[in-house]
Design a protein around this motif. Structure first.
Motif, PDB file in Angstrom:
ATOM      1  N   CYS A  32      -7.027  -1.866 -21.978  1.00  0.00           N
ATOM      2  CA  CYS A  32      -6.519  -3.187 -21.585  1.00  0.00           C
ATOM      3  C   CYS A  32      -5.040  -3.317 -21.915  1.00  0.00           C
ATOM      4  O   CYS A  32      -4.257  -3.819 -21.109  1.00  0.00           O
ATOM      5  N   GLU A  36      -2.226  -4.000 -19.321  1.00  0.00           N
ATOM      6  CA  GLU A  36      -1.591  -5.309 -19.525  1.00  0.00           C
ATOM      7  C   GLU A  36      -0.072  -5.155 -19.680  1.00  0.00           C
ATOM      8  O   GLU A  36       0.706  -5.838 -19.023  1.00  0.00           O
ATOM      9  N   ILE A  58      -3.795  -7.983 -15.180  1.00  0.00           N
ATOM     10  CA  ILE A  58      -5.256  -8.029 -15.316  1.00  0.00           C
ATOM     11  C   ILE A  58      -5.907  -6.886 -14.527  1.00  0.00           C
ATOM     12  O   ILE A  58      -6.786  -6.185 -15.033  1.00  0.00           O
ATOM     13  N   GLU A  99      -9.619 -10.079 -21.499  1.00  0.00           N
ATOM     14  CA  GLU A  99      -8.565 -10.576 -20.610  1.00  0.00           C
ATOM     15  C   GLU A  99      -8.477 -12.100 -20.622  1.00  0.00           C
ATOM     16  O   GLU A  99      -7.382 -12.656 -20.580  1.00  0.00           O
ATOM     17  N   ASN A 103      -4.981 -13.508 -22.045  1.00  0.00           N
ATOM     18  CA  ASN A 103      -4.133 -14.297 -21.149  1.00  0.00           C
ATOM     19  C   ASN A 103      -4.049 -15.758 -21.568  1.00  0.00           C
ATOM     20  O   ASN A 103      -2.995 -16.378 -21.439  1.00  0.00           O
TER      21      ASN A 103
END
Length: 161
Positions: A32, A36, A58, A99, A103
């Motif tokens: 991730c 990211e 994402i 995520e 975020n």
């Protein structure tokens, strides 16, 4: 002697343990984070607005998260179809939770989405968001592993080399 035996009895309860959950979460976090950061760097460097930059970040987080698990599956001798299936099964919930949290934290930090690549706020908020995502996602992974889902599927491979 008794203390040592108690300790070894304690460590044998690894399948639904926090250590496995943390390892699974760290594995997911690595993919991730790569996606990211790459998405944020590309979007920011190209001068994109926040929404397309976040969408790219994402998408890349999913791509890299799945890719790392597929690599492990292929290394364990799985075919490509089985490796894809493993990645989808092992990582989807974990990446989604990570995520959302990641975020949401970046969006909540004032000015973070408008910070440039040379700005400490950009990197600081990203690292902080990933750390929060790790803390929140680890119990989710522990719960899933305890039910034979998520990364429990991945760990079952290690006995089949």
């Amino acid at each position: 002697m008794t203390r040592h035996m108690d300790h070894s009895a304690h460590t044998s309860r690894v399948p639904a343990g926090w250590k496995m959950a943390a390892t699974a979460t760290l594995h997911c976090l690595t993919g991730c984070a790569i996606g990211e950061i790459l998405g944020m760097v590309i979007g920011t460097a190209l001068g994109w607005h926040n929404a397309p930059t976040m969408i790219l970040a994402i998408v890349l987080a999913f791509v890299f998260g799945y890719a790392l698990t597929m690599r492990s599956g292929l290394a364990a001798g799985l075919g490509i179809g089985a490796a894809v299936s493993l990645a989808l099964t092992a990582d989807t919930v974990s990446i989604i939770v990570m995520e959302i949290i990641d975020n949401a934290v970046v969006l909540a930090v004032p000015g973070a989405m408008d910070a440039g690549l040379t700005d400490a706020l950009f990197w600081g908020s990203l690292i902080f968001a990933l750390a929060v995502a790790f803390v929140v996602t680890t119990p989710v992974n522990k719960w899933m592993i305890g039910r034979g889902k998520g990364h429990a599927v991945m760990h079952s491979l290690h006995g089949h080399h």
